[in-house]
Scaffold this motif. Structure first.
Motif, PDB file in Angstrom:
ATOM      1  N   ILE A  28      24.540  -2.073  80.872  1.00 10.86           N
ATOM      2  CA  ILE A  28      24.480  -3.111  79.827  1.00 10.86           C
ATOM      3  C   ILE A  28      23.536  -4.231  80.270  1.00 10.86           C
ATOM      4  N   LEU A  29      23.637  -4.642  81.540  1.00 10.69           N
ATOM      5  CA  LEU A  29      22.750  -5.688  82.059  1.00 10.69           C
ATOM      6  C   LEU A  29      21.291  -5.236  82.056  1.00 10.69           C
ATOM      7  N   LEU A  30      21.059  -3.966  82.398  1.00  5.55           N
ATOM      8  CA  LEU A  30      19.687  -3.454  82.386  1.00  5.55           C
ATOM      9  C   LEU A  30      19.121  -3.464  80.972  1.00  5.55           C
ATOM     10  N   ALA A  31      19.961  -3.102  80.003  1.00  2.35           N
ATOM     11  CA  ALA A  31      19.505  -3.122  78.599  1.00  2.35           C
ATOM     12  C   ALA A  31      19.126  -4.541  78.184  1.00  2.35           C
ATOM     13  N   LEU A  32      19.955  -5.512  78.573  1.00  2.00           N
ATOM     14  CA  LEU A  32      19.712  -6.911  78.197  1.00  2.00           C
ATOM     15  C   LEU A  32      18.494  -7.481  78.915  1.00  2.00           C
ATOM     16  N   ALA A  33      18.114  -6.854  80.014  1.00  8.82           N
ATOM     17  CA  ALA A  33      16.974  -7.347  80.811  1.00  8.82           C
ATOM     18  C   ALA A  33      15.677  -6.647  80.444  1.00  8.82           C
ATOM     19  N   SER A  34      15.751  -5.744  79.461  1.00 11.94           N
ATOM     20  CA  SER A  34      14.586  -4.899  79.156  1.00 11.94           C
ATOM     21  C   SER A  34      14.053  -5.177  77.758  1.00 11.94           C
ATOM     22  N   PRO A  35      12.863  -5.775  77.661  1.00 11.07           N
ATOM     23  CA  PRO A  35      12.305  -6.137  76.341  1.00 11.07           C
ATOM     24  C   PRO A  35      11.940  -4.924  75.497  1.00 11.07           C
ATOM     25  N   GLU A  36      11.917  -3.736  76.127  1.00 13.38           N
ATOM     26  CA  GLU A  36      11.631  -2.509  75.377  1.00 13.38           C
ATOM     27  C   GLU A  36      12.804  -2.096  74.494  1.00 13.38           C
ATOM     28  N   ILE A  37      13.944  -2.804  74.677  1.00 13.51           N
ATOM     29  CA  ILE A  37      15.186  -2.405  74.003  1.00 13.51           C
ATOM     30  C   ILE A  37      15.738  -3.551  73.172  1.00 13.51           C
ATOM     31  N   GLN A  38      16.312  -3.220  72.026  1.00 12.87           N
ATOM     32  CA  GLN A  38      17.074  -4.194  71.233  1.00 12.87           C
ATOM     33  C   GLN A  38      18.482  -3.637  71.088  1.00 12.87           C
ATOM     34  N   VAL A  39      19.472  -4.334  71.680  1.00 14.80           N
ATOM     35  CA  VAL A  39      20.851  -3.844  71.637  1.00 14.80           C
ATOM     36  C   VAL A  39      21.486  -4.289  70.318  1.00 14.80           C
TER      37      VAL A  39
END
Ligand code: RIB
Ligand code: CA
Length: 324
Positions: A28-39
């Motif tokens: 979850i933290l990696l997703a929030l830290a990755s601009p390639e992703i929108q959660v």
């Protein structure tokens, strides 16, 4: 092949179905830290801990990362058929090891997680990717409630299974497919575009004590959380599997949504054992096409572990600085 700038300008829209869980928290933290992703949201499922505990954990992790805007939805607290199986020995009684996060001010949404999955996918055809990093109960029920999500979802990335690798919950079965093998069977045979990340590749992705020491050079509640959570997880891996460090299965799965080149894949027909015997929940691939059945998923069977670990550490360092 989209360029990094294109990926950031047009982030991949994902729903994370999760049983947080220590490695779930890292994903979850990696997703929030990755601009390639929108959660688009988190849907919580039983697994590493209870649904209630996992929901509290999901809300607290989002608050830790100053991402309370991400909605959290409660899913199912029991497998479809099997009795409940949680993993306190692996993730601790709270599901987050030794980490203690304050109760979040935000609350989960009223809508059920399976209904959120259906609504989001059907109202955004071809746009939403699922990242399923817990037992597949929520996904299976969503498919049964609205079969059309199979052709409207963009794809589903699944952390689960052990193809040539030994199990981590029984000698043959991985936790997520063992806890709810019937749900895994529904999803595996649904026709959804599946990318499977099994233990075969996650067991090469070991977060080491040195990696955590590197993160601790940044004085931040986030790095302290990672240290406290993974310290429990490392003690488990040492005691039960004599591994020096801990296997971060879920962040690898998440990373493949925007950096697929970390792994090598094979298109395979994969099934899950429902026979109820010693191999219950075991996942196996038809490498020689003996069943004559078409491939039902892409399976990651090769990995560049240090490429992944470097990505994870860099993104955690960046996130830690941004939330300190
Ligand atoms: O077997 C590992 C998987 O089971 C991971 O997703 C872990 O978080 C647990 O859910
Ligand atoms: Ca998980």
């Amino acid at each position: 092949m989209t360029s990094p700038l294109q990926e950031i300008m047009n982030p991949k829209r994902i729903i994370i179905d999760t049983d947080p869980g220590i490695d779930d928290a890292c994903a979850i933290l990696l997703a929030l830290a990755s601009p390639e992703i929108q959660v688009e949201g988190l849907t919580v499922v039983h697994g590493n801990c209870s649904l209630e505990q996992g929901t509290r954990n999901a809300l607290a992790i989002l608050e830790l990362a100053k991402s309370e805007h991400v909605p959290v939805y409660k899913g199912f607290d029991l497998p479809l058929v099997q009795p409940s199986l949680l993993a306190p020995e692996t993730h601790g009684n709270t599901g987050l090891g030794y980490a203690t996060l304050s109760e979040s001010q935000t609350k989960p949404q009223a809508q059920h997680g399976s209904d959120f999955l259906i609504e989001k996918i059907m109202s955004n055809p071809g746009e939403i990717s699922i990242v399923a990093i817990g037992p597949l109960t929520n996904i299976a029920v969503a498919i049964r409630k609205e079969p059309r999500i199979v052709e409207n979802v963009k794809e589903i990335f699944i952390m689960g299974g052990a193809i040539r690798h030994e199990g981590n919950t029984t000698p043959l079965a991985e936790f997520n497919t063992y806890v709810d093998p019937h749900a895994a069977h529904i999803v595996f045979h649904s026709g959804m575009p599946i990318i499977l990340t099994p233990l075969d590749v996650t067991y090469d992705c070991i977060l080491t004590h040195q990696d955590v020491e590197r993160l601790l050079r940044i004085d931040s509640p986030l790095t302290k959380f990672i240290e406290d959570a993974t310290r429990f997880y490392m003690e488990f891996h040492d005691e039960y599997q004599k591994i020096d460090g801990c296997i971060i299965n879920d962040p690898l799965t998440l990373a493949l949504t925007f950096m697929p080149e970390i792994c090598d894949y094979q298109e395979l027909y994969v099934d899950v054992d429902l026979s109820g015997g010693v191999s219950m929940g075991n996942t196996f691939a038809d490498f020689y096409r003996l069943t004559k059945k078409p491939a039902n998923m892409k399976v990651a069977l090769g990995v560049r572990p240090r490429d992944f670990m470097e990505l994870f550490l860099e993104r955690m360092e960046k996130l830690a600085k941004s939330v300190s």
